[in-house]
Enzyme design. Structure first.
Site, mmCIF file in Angstrom:
data_model
loop_
_atom_site.group_PDB
_atom_site.id
_atom_site.type_symbol
_atom_site.label_atom_id
_atom_site.label_comp_id
_atom_site.label_asym_id
_atom_site.label_seq_id
_atom_site.Cartn_x
_atom_site.Cartn_y
_atom_site.Cartn_z
ATOM 1 N N CYS A 35 0.843 -1.202 0.000
ATOM 2 C CA CYS A 35 0.000 0.000 0.000
ATOM 3 C C CYS A 35 0.876 1.250 0.000
ATOM 4 O O CYS A 35 1.847 1.347 0.761
ATOM 5 C CB CYS A 35 -0.919 0.012 1.218
ATOM 6 N N CYS A 87 0.280 6.065 7.283
ATOM 7 C CA CYS A 87 -1.026 5.690 7.827
ATOM 8 C C CYS A 87 -0.858 4.748 9.008
ATOM 9 O O CYS A 87 0.021 3.886 9.016
ATOM 10 C CB CYS A 87 -1.863 5.019 6.732
ATOM 11 N N ASP A 91 -18.917 -16.243 22.404
ATOM 12 C CA ASP A 91 -18.078 -15.282 21.675
ATOM 13 C C ASP A 91 -18.051 -13.975 22.450
ATOM 14 O O ASP A 91 -18.689 -12.988 22.060
ATOM 15 C CB ASP A 91 -18.635 -15.070 20.266
ATOM 16 N N CYS A 128 -2.481 0.051 9.328
ATOM 17 C CA CYS A 128 -1.812 -1.254 9.246
ATOM 18 C C CYS A 128 -0.467 -1.184 9.963
ATOM 19 O O CYS A 128 0.197 -0.150 9.942
ATOM 20 C CB CYS A 128 -1.591 -1.666 7.785
ATOM 21 N N GLN A 176 -18.765 -8.735 12.130
ATOM 22 C CA GLN A 176 -17.470 -9.306 11.779
ATOM 23 C C GLN A 176 -16.835 -8.464 10.674
ATOM 24 O O GLN A 176 -17.506 -8.007 9.757
ATOM 25 C CB GLN A 176 -17.621 -10.751 11.330
ATOM 26 N N GLU A 217 -27.820 -12.290 24.611
ATOM 27 C CA GLU A 217 -26.999 -11.099 24.345
ATOM 28 C C GLU A 217 -27.502 -9.968 25.229
ATOM 29 O O GLU A 217 -28.691 -9.879 25.521
ATOM 30 C CB GLU A 217 -27.120 -10.732 22.858
ATOM 31 N N PHE A 259 -23.416 -14.348 24.106
ATOM 32 C CA PHE A 259 -22.879 -13.141 23.474
ATOM 33 C C PHE A 259 -23.156 -13.235 21.971
ATOM 34 O O PHE A 259 -22.266 -13.090 21.134
ATOM 35 C CB PHE A 259 -21.385 -12.963 23.745
ATOM 36 N N CYS A 263 -11.482 -12.873 20.463
ATOM 37 C CA CYS A 263 -10.664 -11.873 19.784
ATOM 38 C C CYS A 263 -9.471 -11.480 20.642
ATOM 39 O O CYS A 263 -8.800 -10.486 20.358
ATOM 40 C CB CYS A 263 -11.502 -10.636 19.434
ATOM 41 N N CYS A 296 -6.273 2.942 -0.365
ATOM 42 C CA CYS A 296 -6.276 1.917 0.677
ATOM 43 C C CYS A 296 -6.623 0.543 0.090
ATOM 44 O O CYS A 296 -7.621 0.393 -0.626
ATOM 45 C CB CYS A 296 -7.275 2.281 1.769
#
Length: 409
Positions: free
Chosen positions: A58, A64, A336, A67, A241, A288, A268, A362, A141
């Protein structure tokens, strides 16, 4: 000048030398030099590059902050993220089959949060610079979908219409089949002229839905997202997601864990990422804490055909986890949780002895903590699958497959 050899990568992607000394955008095995500022090496020069060093794909990478890892080969990043998971488990004295990382392709992020600020000549929109509040324009991008990238001029128009001189707007742009779903925060208070201007932009750019702070300005058409055979309209700004590829990948591995279970609890559950696809073969109870997300899931289920029964429950699983007597009716559980994990709910799952658990996470560190709880209660961690939806970042997700020790793999 100080010269060091990089030994390993830290969890945020910085190279680490003995000391420790942290050197940004360096790779293991490289000899680098720079100015030492405390534990940080600045003005870094690569004296001996790693064979895994590549030209960033990129044009915006150097400035930036979106990333962190475009200077490293795909193979190195994939192995590094797998190692993050393996090392977190090792600290918890757990070993399992940690599979190779599955990575989403470039141009696949369907949601991005851009910053947009008014300028003397108009406005600028993009991502914040590396460790900076400066906004960097990113017209090329390669992270986001082409549709999301094409929204940058619109973000500038939103800043001209409703940003103050002192603060930048935060604009969440989500790609949907019906058009852009845009949620704005940090702008001026709504008044008559601003409402008119925003409504005009909504119509001019054919925006599916535009939300300003918590108020919906307009919705030309509900911005639905495909979830299995169902279509769900998430609340504005709700969790989604990051890539369609990542969502499908996580769902496929969760299906593998759940197998032929007849009754499944999805904890969740969000807007039904796992509950709705699992309902193709199982009855599902989705829990949830967000009432609007539960309503979106329920509407998606009712609008779909061919799904088994899905029930919903709005409940704060941090304060009121499901208890063993409630969990005993299920053959499998999917969980999750947010980054903080779900210590209270995991303790109840461990007591309930549900036969099979698919744990999506995560955060490898809190996953390892919660996995230790389950394994001490008689569960076996059969495998862990790292999934990289946030390509070129330091972020990694995973699915873990747990079963009670007396159940055949």
């Amino acid at each position: 000048m100080t010269t060091v050899t990089i030994k390993r990568l830290g969890q945020q992607g910085d190279g680490i030398a003995s000391g420790p000394i942290f050197a940004p955008m360096t790779l293991p095995g490289e000899v680098v030099s720079g100015v030492l500022d405390g534990a940080l090496l600045t003005e870094v020069r690569i004296d001996t590059p790693s064979p895994d060093r590549v030209a960033p794909p990129c044009t915006h990478f150097r400035s930036c902050g979106g990333c962190q890892m475009q200077h490293a080969s795909d193979a190195l990043v994939s192995d590094w993220k797998r190692d993050i998971v393996t090392n977190a488990l090792k600290i918890a004295s757990l070993e399992t089959d940690t599979r190779p990382t599955v990575t989403s392709p470039s141009h696949s992020r369907r949601r991005a949060t851009f910053a947009a600020r008014r300028t003397k000549k108009g406005a600028m929109a993009g991502f914040h610079g590396r460790k900076s509040d400066t906004i960097i324009a990113v017209p090329n991008c390669i992270l986001v979908t082409p549709t999301v990238r094409a929204a940058l001029p619109l973000c500038e128009e939103l800043a001209v219409a409703g940003a103050s001189r002192k603060a930048a707007l935060s604009i969440t742009v989500t790609d949907s089949a019906e058009g852009l779903d845009i949620a704005v925060s940090g702008g001026k208070p709504l008044d008559g002229p601003l409402r008119v201007a925003l409504a005009g932009l909504c119509e001019q750019h054919r925006i599916a839905r535009l939300t300003w702070e918590d108020e919906q300005i307009g919705m030309r058409v509900p911005p639905a997202q495909p979830v299995g055979v169902a279509r769900v309209v998430p609340p504005a700004g709700a969790f989604l997601q990051a890539t369609a590829h990542g969502q499908q990948t996580l769902t496929d591995f969760v299906r593998d864990v759940v197998g032929p279970a007849k009754k499944v609890a999805d904890l969740f559950a969000g807007c039904g990422t796992f509950a709705l696809p699992l309902a193709e073969t199982s009855e599902v109870h989705a829990v949830e804490g967000d009432r609007d997300m539960m309503a979106a899931l329920d509407a998606g289920w009712r609008g779909a055909t061919g799904l088994k029964r899905v029930t919903t429950e709005t409940r704060d699983l941090f304060r009121r986890p499901l208890l063993p007597d409630e969990l005993s009716k299920f053959d499998a559980v999917v969980i999750d949780p947010p980054r903080a994990g779900a210590a209270a709910q995991m303790a109840e799952l461990a007591r309930a002895q549900v036969p099979v658990i698919a744990h999506v996470s995560c955060n490898p560190q809190t996953f390892a903590r919660d996995a230790e709880t389950l394994c001490k209660a008689g569960y076996v961690l059969d495998w862990v699958q790292p999934v990289d939806q946030f390509r070129w970042s330091a972020h990694v997700e995973l699915v873990g497959a747990f079963r009670l020790a007396h159940i055949a793999a």
